[in-house]
Design an enzyme around this catalytic site. Structure first.
Site, PDB file in Angstrom:
ATOM      1  N   ILE A  96       1.500  -3.293  -6.459  1.00 17.96           N
ATOM      2  CA  ILE A  96       1.396  -1.991  -5.811  1.00 17.96           C
ATOM      3  C   ILE A  96      -0.072  -1.599  -5.676  1.00 17.96           C
ATOM      4  O   ILE A  96      -0.827  -1.647  -6.650  1.00 17.96           O
ATOM      5  CB  ILE A  96       2.135  -0.907  -6.619  1.00 17.96           C
ATOM      6  N   LYS A  97      -0.458  -1.201  -4.470  1.00 18.25           N
ATOM      7  CA  LYS A  97      -1.796  -0.634  -4.257  1.00 18.25           C
ATOM      8  C   LYS A  97      -1.651   0.870  -4.083  1.00 18.25           C
ATOM      9  O   LYS A  97      -0.852   1.333  -3.263  1.00 18.25           O
ATOM     10  CB  LYS A  97      -2.468  -1.226  -3.030  1.00 18.25           C
ATOM     11  N   GLN A  98      -2.419   1.610  -4.871  1.00 21.16           N
ATOM     12  CA  GLN A  98      -2.310   3.066  -4.836  1.00 21.16           C
ATOM     13  C   GLN A  98      -3.690   3.696  -5.034  1.00 21.16           C
ATOM     14  O   GLN A  98      -4.525   3.165  -5.768  1.00 21.16           O
ATOM     15  CB  GLN A  98      -1.359   3.553  -5.929  1.00 21.16           C
TER      16      GLN A  98
ATOM     17  N   TRP B 224       0.868  -1.164   0.000  1.00 21.15           N
ATOM     18  CA  TRP B 224       0.000   0.000   0.000  1.00 21.15           C
ATOM     19  C   TRP B 224       0.920   1.234   0.000  1.00 21.15           C
ATOM     20  O   TRP B 224       1.504   1.579   1.023  1.00 21.15           O
ATOM     21  CB  TRP B 224      -0.865   0.015   1.247  1.00 21.15           C
TER      22      TRP B 224
END
Length: 351
Positions: A238-240, A201
């Site tokens: 990837i968490k965005q 995150w």
């Protein structure tokens, strides 16, 4: 697959989102999601065969199985926002089993939650849906509130319960980010040693990022750099949050950037802003999943818009929690399925 009524959901944004052509970073430069993503992209990395197997379990489960796209249900808000704030509207989700049931019935690739939530039902469900254990959290019981990420779980605990992946948050830009980077780097290294995938995150957190009533923590240039730091510590996914503006480096007048970022590599179109986020994930070598955002009045339409922007930008999927679990289960399932239908709809192409 359910047939999406995109005109009804998107209204006056239909052409704006579905007909946009990206003239910044061409899609041919990206490592796009697809059924062969692990063989085509990940297999050339230093990841162990066991990590490839864990990633395959993620990518080959649920309604999006075999597409290269991900739909993940995350429910760690009981720690991040307090259990009351998260579950009072729908008390069924105080029970961890209902969280996992929603992910299964909703056709998700995985369920992401705390050590406690997943550990409470691991023997019943760890073999039925991939588990993603969120290792650290920002707790709001300390008074006054602080903004830091504390490790509530160890990698080995996730591995012992049969999880295929671990996740963590780094508040890039915060005073506490340095220790978070060091801790998460060690955790991700250990997870890869044990054969688990890693999800980061990549959030920005600093009061100084808000200027003239604009929150530059949601700018393409700052979030893009956060993504770039995330893949630097070998996050597999990837968490965005999806970018809604740009020019954070310029407005805040710090760090370094290039005018080319704003003149050639981005525009003010949300798909182009999202593409810059994808580009910072090593041109898509690490998949970018965007968060679904807070629950609101137009959750279904908002979720579809977010998914379309992510997909057309070259992203890998959505990780949507509150929009789904703060509703009766049947409505939550419908929302998750509708998000997935965006990725299953071949008429929605890469811009």
């Amino acid at each position: 697959m359910n047939k999406l009524n995109l005109q009804e959901l998107l209204e006056d944004k239909t052409a704006y989102l579905l007909e946009h052509r990206c003239t910044t970073i061409p899609k041919e430069k990206l490592h796009l999601p697809g059924p062969d993503f692990i063989d085509r992209v990940v297999s050339s990395t230093d990841r162990k065969p066991a990590v490839l197997r864990s990633l395959a379990q993620l990518y080959n489960h649920g309604r999006l199985s075999g597409t290269g796209y991900l739909s993940i249900l995350p429910v760690d808000q009981g720690v991040e926002h307090s259990a009351g704030a998260s579950f009072a509207v729908n008390p069924d989700y105080f029970d961890p089993e209902n969280i996992v049931k929603l992910a299964i019935e909703g056709g998700c690739n995985a369920v992401a939650s705390t050590l406690g939530v997943l550990g409470a039902v691991a023997r019943r469900y760890a073999h039925k849906i991939p588990f993603l254990v969120k290792l650290n959290h920002n707790e709001f019981l300390s008074y006054p509130n602080t903004y830091d990420q504390i490790y509530f779980a160890q990698v080995e605990q996730a591995w012992e319960m049969g999880a295929v992946a671990v996740g963590a948050t780094i508040y890039f830009g915060s005073e506490e980010s340095h220790h978070q980077i060091r801790e998460t780097t060690r955790a991700f290294q250990r997870a890869h040693e044990l054969g688990m995938a890693t999800v980061l995150w990549c959030y920005l957190r600093n009061a100084a990022f808000k200027k003239n009533n604009i929150d530059y923590a949601l700018s393409a240039d700052l979030t893009g750099q956060a993504n770039h730091l995330g893949v630097t510590i070998e996050a597999d996914i990837i968490k965005q949050k999806q970018a809604v503006n740009n020019g954070g480096f310029k407005a805040l007048q710090y760090s370094k950037t290039s005018d080319l970022v704003y003149d050639r590599l981005t525009t003010d179109h949300p798909i182009d802003l999202n593409r810059y986020q994808v580009a910072n994930c090593y041109m898509g070598r690490a998949g970018l999943i965007n968060s679904g955002g807070e629950a609101g009045k137009n959750d279904l339409a908002d979720a579809v818009k977010t998914a379309i922007i992510n997909k057309r930008a070259g992203g890998t999927g959505l990780i949507s929690g509150r929009k789904a679990f703060q509703k009766p289960m049947r409505e939550g399932i419908k929302l998750l399925n509708t998000i997935q239908d965006v990725y299953l709809d071949t008429s929605i192409t890469i811009a």
